[in-house]
Scaffold this motif. Sequence first.
Motif, PDB file in Angstrom:
ATOM      1  N   HIS A  58      -3.070   5.469 -11.407  1.00 43.45           N
ATOM      2  CA  HIS A  58      -4.464   5.655 -11.826  1.00 43.45           C
ATOM      3  C   HIS A  58      -4.787   7.137 -12.030  1.00 43.45           C
ATOM      4  O   HIS A  58      -5.422   7.514 -13.026  1.00 43.45           O
TER       5      HIS A  58
ATOM      6  N   ILE B 145      -6.951  -2.375  -5.280  1.00 44.70           N
ATOM      7  CA  ILE B 145      -6.004  -2.966  -4.334  1.00 44.70           C
ATOM      8  C   ILE B 145      -6.680  -4.008  -3.463  1.00 44.70           C
ATOM      9  O   ILE B 145      -6.105  -5.044  -3.136  1.00 44.70           O
TER      10      ILE B 145
ATOM     11  N   ASP C 209       0.861  -1.184   0.000  1.00 40.55           N
ATOM     12  CA  ASP C 209       0.000   0.000   0.000  1.00 40.55           C
ATOM     13  C   ASP C 209       0.898   1.234   0.000  1.00 40.55           C
ATOM     14  O   ASP C 209       0.972   1.988   0.967  1.00 40.55           O
TER      15      ASP C 209
ATOM     16  N   ARG D 186      -6.463  -7.597  -4.533  1.00 36.71           N
ATOM     17  CA  ARG D 186      -5.171  -8.243  -4.706  1.00 36.71           C
ATOM     18  C   ARG D 186      -4.919  -9.194  -3.547  1.00 36.71           C
ATOM     19  O   ARG D 186      -5.273  -8.918  -2.402  1.00 36.71           O
TER      20      ARG D 186
ATOM     21  N   THR E 177       1.699   3.794  -5.212  1.00 34.90           N
ATOM     22  CA  THR E 177       2.043   3.713  -6.629  1.00 34.90           C
ATOM     23  C   THR E 177       0.813   3.433  -7.485  1.00 34.90           C
ATOM     24  O   THR E 177       0.700   3.951  -8.603  1.00 34.90           O
ATOM     25  N   ARG E 178      -0.104   2.627  -6.981  1.00 32.08           N
ATOM     26  CA  ARG E 178      -1.306   2.345  -7.767  1.00 32.08           C
ATOM     27  C   ARG E 178      -2.191   3.581  -7.881  1.00 32.08           C
ATOM     28  O   ARG E 178      -2.726   3.894  -8.950  1.00 32.08           O
ATOM     29  N   GLU E 179      -2.338   4.317  -6.767  1.00 34.36           N
ATOM     30  CA  GLU E 179      -3.131   5.551  -6.818  1.00 34.36           C
ATOM     31  C   GLU E 179      -2.513   6.547  -7.800  1.00 34.36           C
ATOM     32  O   GLU E 179      -3.216   7.183  -8.588  1.00 34.36           O
TER      33      GLU E 179
ATOM     34  N   ALA F  12      -8.785   3.409  -7.195  1.00 37.79           N
ATOM     35  CA  ALA F  12      -7.501   2.715  -7.073  1.00 37.79           C
ATOM     36  C   ALA F  12      -7.488   1.798  -5.856  1.00 37.79           C
ATOM     37  O   ALA F  12      -6.991   0.678  -5.919  1.00 37.79           O
TER      38      ALA F  12
ATOM     39  N   LEU G 273       0.774  -3.131 -12.355  1.00 40.28           N
ATOM     40  CA  LEU G 273       1.205  -1.798 -11.966  1.00 40.28           C
ATOM     41  C   LEU G 273       1.508  -0.934 -13.179  1.00 40.28           C
ATOM     42  O   LEU G 273       1.607   0.271 -13.074  1.00 40.28           O
TER      43      LEU G 273
ATOM     44  N   ASP H 109       1.138  -9.304 -10.747  1.00 40.52           N
ATOM     45  CA  ASP H 109       1.066  -8.087  -9.950  1.00 40.52           C
ATOM     46  C   ASP H 109       1.966  -7.001 -10.521  1.00 40.52           C
ATOM     47  O   ASP H 109       1.597  -5.834 -10.569  1.00 40.52           O
TER      48      ASP H 109
END
Length: 326
Positions: free
Chosen positions: A184, A274, A176, A277, A179-181, A270, A295, A291
């Motif tokens: 996106h 997560i 967490d 996952r 990076t995903r936020e 986002a 990303l 995974d």
Amino acid sequence: MELPGESTLEEMLHFAREVAREAGTLVLEGFRKHPRMQKKGVVDLVTEFDLRSEALIRAAIEARYPEHRFVGEEAALPATSASGSESEDCWYVDPIDGTTNYVHGHPFFAVSIALYRGETPLVAVIEAPALQLSWWARRGGGSFRQGEAAAVSGTTLLSESLGATGFPYDKWTNPDNNTREFAHAIKQVRGIRRCGAASLDLAMVADGTFDFYWEKRLKPWDCAAGALLVEEAGGKITHISGSPFGLQTSDLLASNTAMHAPVLALLREAQHAICFRRPPGNRSWVRRVWDALLLLPCNRSALFFMAGGMCRRRRRADLQSGQRQH
């Protein structure tokens, strides 16, 4: 809870500004001169000027307001006062916010000082000596940048917005890690900047430079001053879930108010991804590749190509196994 009057708040703000300037002058002495440095973590640094700056600020506060409590980034102690009192008034201080920038000779660092009564901000100062910029605010008195009234931007569209964010110190080990936020949100907005100093990010939301800013796992001294600047400039600050902001809010979103709901929605989208996952640990190599590719949206075609190839190989293996049995 009774709050100080305007004249008292002005006195407190004047004092905070003077101390912030003194600390800013001090830390500028070591800028780009390779100050002595220690590691608090893999990427969390502290220099001799962090310690000297905090000592200067603390000594000034204890001399002027001995009954007030003090919380500093480098003290690593519970909030205490010089007199030993349990006053509701507490100073939150980051002697150099953006120490990594400071160590590398990057000018984006600041001295951040804020006074709170309980959970209510009273005065705030952010001094960026290398940038020769200063922001300040007092409760009910507005926000200021270089002596001019500061106000948040009027941007209303995601596609026209400029935001800012940051990444936590445990980004290498914690999935967490924002990076995903970031991946996106960057596709939906004009741009996202990474200053490396939460106080400056918040100050630049307050003065209209940024339309929004979010970050995870912040500490009270990172955002105490900037939160008041944003609110007094007409902005909004909450937890990234949308719940009310407080000093213990480690994951926050600040905006010009108009952009708050759209950016909250982006972050929730986002986060929703997560949630589906699998947790880290004991993952197969296939899952690790899956995974990693997720990303990078640009590699999704490669992901599906790989998955298709794996399915075809599995079918061929099954057919060959069946033929051997016959």
